[in-house]
Structure formats: structure tokens, C-alpha cells
Design an enzyme around this catalytic site. Structure first.
Site, PDB file in Angstrom:
ATOM      1  N   ASP A   1      -3.972  21.998  -3.084  1.00 35.92           N
ATOM      2  CA  ASP A   1      -3.409  20.901  -2.706  1.00 35.92           C
ATOM      3  C   ASP A   1      -2.533  20.085  -3.456  1.00 35.92           C
ATOM      4  O   ASP A   1      -2.439  18.811  -3.568  1.00 35.92           O
ATOM      5  CB  ASP A   1      -4.344  19.916  -1.721  1.00 35.92           C
ATOM      6  CG  ASP A   1      -3.494  19.193  -0.611  1.00 35.92           C
ATOM      7  OD1 ASP A   1      -2.426  19.641  -0.337  1.00 35.92           O
ATOM      8  OD2 ASP A   1      -4.305  18.088  -0.059  1.00 35.92           O
TER       9      ASP A   1
ATOM     10  N   ILE B   1      -4.924   0.033  -1.456  1.00 33.58           N
ATOM     11  CA  ILE B   1      -3.556   0.340  -2.395  1.00 33.58           C
ATOM     12  C   ILE B   1      -3.253   1.686  -1.702  1.00 33.58           C
ATOM     13  O   ILE B   1      -2.204   2.308  -2.241  1.00 33.58           O
ATOM     14  CB  ILE B   1      -3.972   0.341  -3.635  1.00 33.58           C
ATOM     15  CG1 ILE B   1      -5.321   1.349  -4.077  1.00 33.58           C
ATOM     16  CG2 ILE B   1      -4.297  -0.960  -4.130  1.00 33.58           C
ATOM     17  CD1 ILE B   1      -5.400   1.468  -5.527  1.00 33.58           C
ATOM     18  N   GLY B   2      -3.934   2.296  -0.906  1.00 30.24           N
ATOM     19  CA  GLY B   2      -3.331   3.684  -0.463  1.00 30.24           C
ATOM     20  C   GLY B   2      -4.167   4.168   0.807  1.00 30.24           C
ATOM     21  O   GLY B   2      -5.174   3.627   1.049  1.00 30.24           O
TER      22      GLY B   2
ATOM     23  N   LYS C   1     -11.971   5.119  -3.570  1.00 26.72           N
ATOM     24  CA  LYS C   1     -11.640   6.026  -2.553  1.00 26.72           C
ATOM     25  C   LYS C   1     -12.886   6.194  -1.498  1.00 26.72           C
ATOM     26  O   LYS C   1     -13.794   7.069  -1.660  1.00 26.72           O
ATOM     27  CB  LYS C   1     -11.189   7.464  -3.061  1.00 26.72           C
ATOM     28  CG  LYS C   1     -10.748   8.421  -1.889  1.00 26.72           C
ATOM     29  CD  LYS C   1     -10.552   9.653  -2.580  1.00 26.72           C
ATOM     30  CE  LYS C   1      -9.854  10.898  -1.623  1.00 26.72           C
ATOM     31  NZ  LYS C   1      -9.664  12.183  -2.189  1.00 26.72           N
TER      32      LYS C   1
ATOM     33  N   GLY D   1      -4.899   7.660   3.550  1.00 25.36           N
ATOM     34  CA  GLY D   1      -4.830   9.056   3.548  1.00 25.36           C
ATOM     35  C   GLY D   1      -5.483   9.579   4.971  1.00 25.36           C
ATOM     36  O   GLY D   1      -6.175   8.640   5.828  1.00 25.36           O
TER      37      GLY D   1
ATOM     38  N   VAL E   1      -7.900   3.915  -0.122  1.00 23.51           N
ATOM     39  CA  VAL E   1      -8.231   3.648  -1.337  1.00 23.51           C
ATOM     40  C   VAL E   1      -8.026   2.027  -1.690  1.00 23.51           C
ATOM     41  O   VAL E   1      -7.130   1.650  -1.024  1.00 23.51           O
ATOM     42  CB  VAL E   1      -7.118   4.429  -2.034  1.00 23.51           C
ATOM     43  CG1 VAL E   1      -7.398   4.054  -3.766  1.00 23.51           C
ATOM     44  CG2 VAL E   1      -7.133   5.869  -1.892  1.00 23.51           C
TER      45      VAL E   1
END
Length: 451
Positions: free
Chosen positions: A289, A170-171, A192, A173, A178
Site C-alpha cells: 500500500d 492530526i489525521g 494511531k 483514515g 491519528v
């Protein structure tokens, strides 16, 4: 010693010690029926201690060079420990004392050994419990809090994600991927998975665990637990249905669903989370961040701050010098030359995110061409008209712009604290805009000068 002492029939205690008395011990003591204690120690007497109904038979011979004598009531312990009739008996006393001391030391040593063994057994039991899963998976697995037992949860996560198949992503980086994992308990987690090729990722993994296990706030993503094996590391979070704020703003449909009321509420949520980190945690925590991609939204558009991989604890008496870290476009400008982490760094990043929420995209183009003569309406997301919005919501949007401009001040000391920002956003006051400055004609200069 005079024989007349025998007339003292009611005398109970007689202490004649330390008088340098010489001669035989009188036999008249036998007739003193009331005498319960007789102390003749440290004299120069000779003879036998008299025997009677109140003395224990003790036919000890005493000589003139001896010191130390103590009578004793029959059946009772001696009143002194000085019974030696020679130097050999004095040595015996010393041996008895040494024996008693040795016995006490031995007892203490045994107690320490028992405590040490119990502690070792306790630690061994904890290690065996923790390694119950690590033996099977060749690593270390730590239970996911409030879900179920760690070993079973680990197996279920692997099963429901089909060993982290791409279709559950779903993601992504720079340091992680993720996945969505729905357990049999109907609890959905965001897993994650950390890329372990780079050592920095391992440090970020451990740093995030340290921070998230110590904090809890409604606007900070809920942390359930983590897993560390030789194959991979992952963290388990609350699943946020609508994904990141940045993803929603970049989507035409997502941006249209984020009306002005939702956007103001999202900015308020972020401010409350940062206020908690800066002012309610001890020591204070600087996220370092804050970006739109690190703000997650649930189904009701509640915003939660996530990704604490490079966060810092501001411990007292520490310089807080650091390598440059963060996301370009959100970092405070002073970090480029000062490299010192403070809460004001997060304040600047918050200001950028707040403007991004209002503008719809990263405000880099605005910041490079900003001027006090700029119309406020040019700072708004063109996809979402404001002129049809009620006056209360309009004032709140203008307040967000005003506060954001104060937060991105190039002078760190001039920026407000996140506590002040959170309080102002939680209790907004109507801005004193006049008829001469309608919304369409309102300039940034007029807005900045509103008190």
C-alpha cells in the site's frame, strides 16, 4: 585345588572362577600373606571362606550346587555382587537392582517436577506483570518501548489527549484516527487509534505490530509500541512534524516548500526503505500500500514509509496468493487478474508515487494520455519551475522520471528491483542530453532511450 598354592606367598590376585572346581575350599589360603583378591565364583565348592588379616570375616556356607564366590579384602567393597548362597539371594540381587533403578527414576521425576514448577512460576510472574495494567483497564497493555513503563505511559497518553479529544486529531483514515500526544518527557508521539468495529481492522492492527517489531530503518517510521483493551486499540509511532507527503503536495504552500532538491531526496528515501524491506529482511516484506498518504515527512523533510496494516511477509515455499488489497490508482495492474503478491507490486506503486512527487498530483491523467511524443516538461509540477534550477538538480529530476517510467511497466518482469532503483538514485550519473534536445524540447521518447 592343590595345597601347593599356599607356597605362592607373593601372589596378590587369584582368579579360579568358571573352572567347574569341586570339593572344599582349602584352608591354605590363610597363609598367603600377599593375597589381596580371591575369586572362586562359578565353581562347585563348599565350606567357609578362610579368615585372615586380609579377608573380611564372612562365614558363608557354600554347597556343591551353588555358583558364585568372591573373596574380599578387609575393609574394601566386594569385587563382585554375586554373594548369594541360594535362589533366595539371587532374588535379593534382582530386588536391589530394581530398587536402584526405581531410585534413579524417582530422582529424575523429582527433577522434572522441579523444572516444571519453576517454568510455571516464571510464566505466572510474566503474566502477572503483563496483567498488572490489564486488571485495571480490563484488557491487555503492552509497554511502549523506550518510553517508560506501560501502565504509566498509557495513563499519560489518555491524560494528554484528554481521552482522545477531537482537538488532538492530526489525521483520519478509513480504519483509524491519528492523535498527537506530547508526554512529560517532551517526547511527542503519533497515536494511531484503530476503529474496532470491523474485524478486518483488528487483523490489520495485529499484522502491523508483527511487521514493525521486526524491522528498523531510518526511512521507516519508528514504532514505539501498542495498546489493546476492550475499549480500543492504538499504536504509538514517532511523530512526523510535516505530516503525509500527499497532504503537502495537495497544499499550495506545502508544494512550494517542496523544492526539486527535496523532492528528489524524498523519492530516494522511499526507494531505500523499500529496498530494505525487499532485500534486507528475511523473509522479504511487501508493503502492498505504497501511496503518497502513507509516506510521512519529518521537520527536515526526511521521508518515512508508514502504515503496514496489509503488508505481507514473503515466506519461502508459499504461493502468496491474496485478496485484492491496496489503494486504487497505486496498485499494480497484474493484481486485478493474478492476485499474487510479489515485490514487483511495490515497485509499480513506487513508480506512481515518484511521478506524483514530480507532477505534483496523482499522475492518473498522465498515464491515460501518455505517449512517447509528450514533452517531459509537461510531466512536471507547474507550480515549481525547473528552468531556473542548476543542471545537476535538473538531471536528477529527469532521472527520477526515467526510473519511474521503468517501474510502471505493465510487464512485472521488466520492472527494475528496488535495490537497483535505490543504487541508481544514490549515485546518479549525468544524463547525456545534447544541445539538440534542450530541456524545453526534451520528449519522453528521448528520455526513455537514454542509457
Amino acid at each position: 585345588m592343590p595345597q601347593e598354592l599356599r607356597k605362592l606367598m607373593k601372589l596378590r590376585e587369584l582368579n579360579l572362577s568358571h573352572n567347574k572346581l569341586v570339593g572344599p575350599i582349602p584352608s591354605s589360603f590363610q597363609s598367603m600373606a600377599g593375597l589381596m583378591s580371591l575369586d572362586l565364583s562359578y565353581n562347585y565348592l563348599e565350606g567357609l571362606i578362610p579368615e585372615s588379616h586380609f579377608f573380611q570375616a564372612a562365614p558363608l556356607q557354600w554347597f556343591t550346587h551353588n555358583k558364585g564366590l568372591c573373596g574380599q579384602v578387609h575393609g574394601l567393597p566386594p569385587c563382585y555382587q554375586s554373594w548369594s548362597a541360594s535362589k533366595g539371594d539371587e532374588e535379593k540381587q534382582h530386588k536391589i537392582i530394581i530398587l536402584i533403578v526405581s531410585l534413579i527414576c524417582g530422582i529424575l521425576l523429582i527433577l522434572f517436577l522441579i523444572i516444571g514448577i519453576c517454568a510455571l512460576l516464571y510464566c505466572k510472574k510474566k503474566r502477572s506483570t503483563a496483567n498488572d495494567t490489564s486488571e485495571e483497564f480490563d484488557g491487555h497493555f503492552f509497554s511502549i518501548w523506550r518510553v517508560s513503563h506501560g501502565k504509566e505511559t498509557y495513563k499519560e497518553i489518555i491524560r494528554v489527549t484528554e481521552n482522545f479529544d477531537e482537538k488532538y486529531q492530526i489525521g483520519t483514515g478509513a480504519c483509524s484516527i491519528v492523535y498527537k500526544a506530547t508526554l512529560s518527557s517532551r517526547l511527542t508521539l503519533a497515536i494511531k487509534k484503530i476503529k474496532i468495529e470491523v474485524q478486518m481492522n483488528e487483523e490489520a492492527f495485529r499484522n502491523e505490530i508483527q511487521v514493525l517489531t521486526e524491522i528498523r530503518h531510518r526511512n521507516i517510521v519508528r514504532f514505539y509500541g501498542f495498546c489493546s483493551t476492550n475499549e480500543f486499540n492504538f499504536l504509538a509511532y514517532e511523530y512526523m512534524e510535516r505530516g503525509s507527503l500527499g497532504t503537502n503536495l495537495r497544499s499550495e504552500q506545502g508544494a512550494m516548500e517542496l523544492d526539486w532538491i527535496k523532492r528528489v531526496r524524498i523519492v530516494r528515501d522511499i526507494a531505500q526503505a523499500l529496498s530494505y524491506l525487499h532485500h534486507d529482511c528475511n523473509p522479504s516484506i511487501v508493503h502492498r500500500d505504497i501511496t503518497s498518504n502513507n509516506i510521512l515527512l519529518n521537520e527536515e523533510y526526511k521521508a518515512c514509509v508508514a502504515d503496514f496494516g496489509i503488508s505481507r511477509l514473503l515466506k519461502p515455499n508459499s504461493s502468496h496468493w491474496s485478496l485484492l488489497a491496496g489503494t486504487y490508482g497505486y496498485m499494480a495492474p497484474e493484481l486485478a487478474y493474478v492476485m499474487r503478491v510479489t515485490e514487483k507490486c511495490d515497485v509499480y506503486s513506487f513508480g506512481i508515487v515518484a511521478l506524483e512527487v514530480i507532477h505534483g498530483t496523482h499522475p492518473g491523467d498522465l498515464l491515460s494520455n501518455i505517449s512517447l511524443s509528450m514533452l517531459v516538461k509537461d510531466m512536471l509540477d507547474s507550480r515549481l519551475p525547473l528552468h531556473n534550477t542548476d543542471q545537476v538538480t535538473t538531471n536528477q529530476v529527469l532521472l527520477v522520471i526515467l526510473i519511474a517510467m521503468q517501474c510502471i511497466n505493465t510487464i512485472p518482469q521488466a520492472r527494475p528491483t528496488m535495490l537497483e532503483v535505490s543504487q541508481r538514485l544514490s549515485s546518479p550519473k549525468a544524463l547525456p542530453t545534447s544541445n539538440n534536445h534542450s530541456y524545453q524540447a526534451l520528449t519522453l521518447n528521448h528520455l526513455v532511450n537514454i542509457v
